[in-house]
Design a protein around this motif. Sequence first.
Motif, short mmCIF file in Angstrom:
data_model
loop_
_atom_site.label_atom_id
_atom_site.label_comp_id
_atom_site.label_asym_id
_atom_site.label_seq_id
_atom_site.Cartn_x
_atom_site.Cartn_y
_atom_site.Cartn_z
N ARG A 8 0.82 -1.21 0.00
CA ARG A 8 0.00 0.00 0.00
C ARG A 8 0.86 1.26 0.00
O ARG A 8 0.51 2.28 -0.62
CB ARG A 8 -0.92 -0.01 1.22
CG ARG A 8 -1.93 1.13 1.24
CD ARG A 8 -2.81 1.08 2.47
NE ARG A 8 -2.06 1.31 3.69
CZ ARG A 8 -1.81 0.39 4.61
NH1 ARG A 8 -2.25 -0.85 4.45
NH2 ARG A 8 -1.14 0.69 5.69
N GLU A 9 2.02 1.20 0.69
CA GLU A 9 2.91 2.37 0.77
C GLU A 9 3.88 2.44 -0.40
O GLU A 9 4.70 3.37 -0.46
CB GLU A 9 3.70 2.32 2.09
CG GLU A 9 2.84 2.45 3.33
CD GLU A 9 2.20 3.82 3.47
OE1 GLU A 9 2.78 4.80 2.92
OE2 GLU A 9 1.13 3.91 4.09
N GLY A 10 3.81 1.47 -1.30
CA GLY A 10 4.69 1.50 -2.47
C GLY A 10 6.12 1.08 -2.16
O GLY A 10 7.05 1.47 -2.87
N ILE A 11 6.30 0.29 -1.10
CA ILE A 11 7.63 -0.20 -0.72
C ILE A 11 7.71 -1.68 -1.03
O ILE A 11 6.81 -2.45 -0.70
CB ILE A 11 7.89 0.05 0.79
CG1 ILE A 11 7.96 1.55 1.06
CG2 ILE A 11 9.19 -0.64 1.24
CD1 ILE A 11 8.08 1.91 2.53
N GLN A 12 8.80 -2.09 -1.66
CA GLN A 12 8.98 -3.49 -2.02
C GLN A 12 9.43 -4.29 -0.80
O GLN A 12 10.27 -3.85 -0.02
CB GLN A 12 10.02 -3.64 -3.13
CG GLN A 12 10.25 -5.08 -3.57
CD GLN A 12 11.33 -5.21 -4.63
OE1 GLN A 12 11.85 -4.21 -5.12
NE2 GLN A 12 11.69 -6.43 -4.97
N LEU A 13 8.87 -5.49 -0.64
CA LEU A 13 9.27 -6.41 0.43
C LEU A 13 9.95 -7.62 -0.19
O LEU A 13 9.36 -8.32 -1.02
CB LEU A 13 8.07 -6.85 1.26
CG LEU A 13 8.32 -7.95 2.30
CD1 LEU A 13 9.30 -7.48 3.37
CD2 LEU A 13 7.01 -8.43 2.92
N VAL A 14 11.19 -7.88 0.21
CA VAL A 14 11.91 -9.09 -0.17
C VAL A 14 11.88 -10.03 1.02
O VAL A 14 12.19 -9.62 2.14
CB VAL A 14 13.37 -8.77 -0.57
CG1 VAL A 14 14.17 -10.05 -0.76
CG2 VAL A 14 13.41 -7.92 -1.82
N GLN A 15 11.49 -11.30 0.80
CA GLN A 15 11.38 -12.25 1.90
C GLN A 15 12.41 -13.37 1.75
O GLN A 15 12.60 -13.91 0.66
CB GLN A 15 9.97 -12.83 1.96
CG GLN A 15 8.93 -11.80 2.38
CD GLN A 15 7.52 -12.36 2.43
OE1 GLN A 15 6.88 -12.52 1.41
NE2 GLN A 15 7.05 -12.63 3.64
N THR A 16 13.06 -13.70 2.86
CA THR A 16 14.10 -14.72 2.89
C THR A 16 13.67 -15.88 3.78
O THR A 16 12.60 -15.85 4.40
CB THR A 16 15.42 -14.15 3.45
OG1 THR A 16 15.28 -13.95 4.87
CG2 THR A 16 15.78 -12.83 2.78
N ALA A 17 14.52 -16.89 3.88
CA ALA A 17 14.31 -17.96 4.85
C ALA A 17 14.37 -17.38 6.27
O ALA A 17 14.89 -16.28 6.49
CB ALA A 17 15.37 -19.04 4.69
N VAL A 18 13.81 -18.10 7.24
CA VAL A 18 13.79 -17.64 8.62
C VAL A 18 15.22 -17.62 9.18
O VAL A 18 15.97 -18.58 9.02
CB VAL A 18 12.90 -18.53 9.48
CG1 VAL A 18 12.97 -18.13 10.95
CG2 VAL A 18 11.45 -18.46 8.99
N GLY A 19 15.58 -16.53 9.84
CA GLY A 19 16.92 -16.38 10.42
C GLY A 19 17.52 -15.05 10.01
O GLY A 19 17.53 -14.71 8.82
N ASP A 20 18.01 -14.30 11.00
CA ASP A 20 18.54 -12.98 10.68
C ASP A 20 19.78 -13.05 9.78
O ASP A 20 20.08 -12.11 9.06
CB ASP A 20 18.84 -12.18 11.95
CG ASP A 20 19.90 -12.82 12.83
OD1 ASP A 20 19.87 -14.04 13.04
OD2 ASP A 20 20.78 -12.08 13.31
N ARG A 21 20.50 -14.20 9.79
CA ARG A 21 21.67 -14.30 8.93
C ARG A 21 21.25 -14.30 7.46
O ARG A 21 21.98 -13.78 6.61
CB ARG A 21 22.49 -15.54 9.26
CG ARG A 21 21.86 -16.88 8.90
CD ARG A 21 22.76 -18.04 9.33
NE ARG A 21 24.06 -17.96 8.72
CZ ARG A 21 25.19 -18.24 9.35
NH1 ARG A 21 25.16 -18.59 10.62
NH2 ARG A 21 26.34 -18.18 8.73
N TYR A 22 20.06 -14.86 7.15
CA TYR A 22 19.59 -14.88 5.77
C TYR A 22 19.08 -13.50 5.35
O TYR A 22 19.23 -13.10 4.19
CB TYR A 22 18.51 -15.95 5.61
CG TYR A 22 19.01 -17.31 6.00
CD1 TYR A 22 20.02 -17.94 5.28
CD2 TYR A 22 18.50 -17.97 7.12
CE1 TYR A 22 20.51 -19.19 5.66
CE2 TYR A 22 18.98 -19.21 7.50
CZ TYR A 22 19.98 -19.81 6.77
OH TYR A 22 20.47 -21.03 7.15
N VAL A 23 18.47 -12.79 6.29
CA VAL A 23 18.09 -11.41 6.03
C VAL A 23 19.33 -10.58 5.70
O VAL A 23 19.36 -9.82 4.73
CB VAL A 23 17.35 -10.82 7.24
CG1 VAL A 23 17.11 -9.32 7.06
CG2 VAL A 23 16.02 -11.53 7.47
#
Length: 452
Positions: A302-317
């Motif tokens: 809605r805000e026009g911001i892209q979301l990239v999703q990774t596997a669970v775990g902050d190291r993957y983020v």
Amino acid sequence: MGRLFGTDGVRGVANADLTAELALGLSVAAAHVLAEAGTFEGHRPTAVVGRDPRASGEFLEAAVVAGLASAGVDVLRVGVLPTPAVAYLTGALGADLGVMLSASHNAMPDNGVKFFARGGHKLADELERRIEAVYEQHRTGEPWARPTGAGVGRVSDYDAGADQYIAHLIGVLPNRLDGVKVVLDEAHGAASRVSPEAFARAGAEIVTIGADPDGLNINDGCGSTHLEMLRAAVVEHGADLGVAHDGDADRCLAVDAEGREVDGDQILAVLALAMREAGQLRKNTVVGTVMSNLGFKLAMEREGIQLVQTAVGDRYVLESMKAEGYALGGEQSGHVIVLDHATTGDGTLTGLMLAARVAATGRTLADLAGVMSRLPQILINVPDVDKSRVTTSAELAAAVADAERELGATGRVLLRSSGTEPLVRVMVEAADIEQAKAVAGRLADVVKSALG
């Protein structure tokens, strides 16, 4: 030997799974592996070593320091500091290696060893595997190459670390916190000194709870895994918000003035809008995980911001952020990474930036967090099943397809194999909590029958 390194270092019950001998051996192995990789080439190596307040951290610190010094590494002991402070100091001091002794949000009997490479970044998977292999090689009989005389490492205390880290935090804030009242729950952990001091220096009026570590009370009924005391304290003291850390302060959860939880997804949403407004949200993108609430995804769309999703775990983020040059990422659990200012999740920095947004806008945290509506999320763990077939079972695939049709655009299904246990996690989101429960229950039953 089983795999030692998990997604966040080596963890276990201190003095049972994680012994002094293991901590010493891993430290020596890490020194040898980094030397082989050319990290120490042309200079005498230095390591920064810190810990959280757990009683077991005292003997484990001694073991790590002994191992590193015996391998010819000079050691700077920074004492009790948050994990992100050790990561920051590793980079700021030009050290070749950082070591943090902590089991994060785990209960007191546990502890852990986490290594940082030069610059304060987590070690790559291949380096962790090499450290394990070298450790096992020498554990089973092959002797270490040991320096003698002036070649052994020297050990000294670096007492300026806390003030240096606090100055860094304040220096990167977009504005001061004057006029904002904050309750801080430090989980009797590693940030018990530095977090209150940072907030106070930044201008906030603070009330502190859970900031009396005695080595045994870390995470005990307090901190980011137990928000009850924080909720009550915020309401009692009429604060604008509350901030809770875990034992090593690499994560942050919050509560608003009414005592309602503001989770990692909501914090990310607030910071994403603030950073976009300041021109700091590179590629107009924020990084989350597959467990990010659907409400967060819908809000970003809605805000026009892209979301990239990774596997669970902050190291993957973090891997995604570094690979693509993104500035902001994190997890629902409160691991938030602002890559321009930190190389890992930093709970104190996150809390400061959240409070800074409240101060700058004059809006309540509830109003700011209202940018997203958190959809009900039901998670069911289904044990004792063949998790390897979760992606190949035709019966399960058909059940998931039926569930997705029922939920439509305002719901979501995620089936995920556990990385450490013989179970499958069934997660369902829906606009209605009863619908989410019903769909999750049906899918859990299919998982049992199809994979049991």
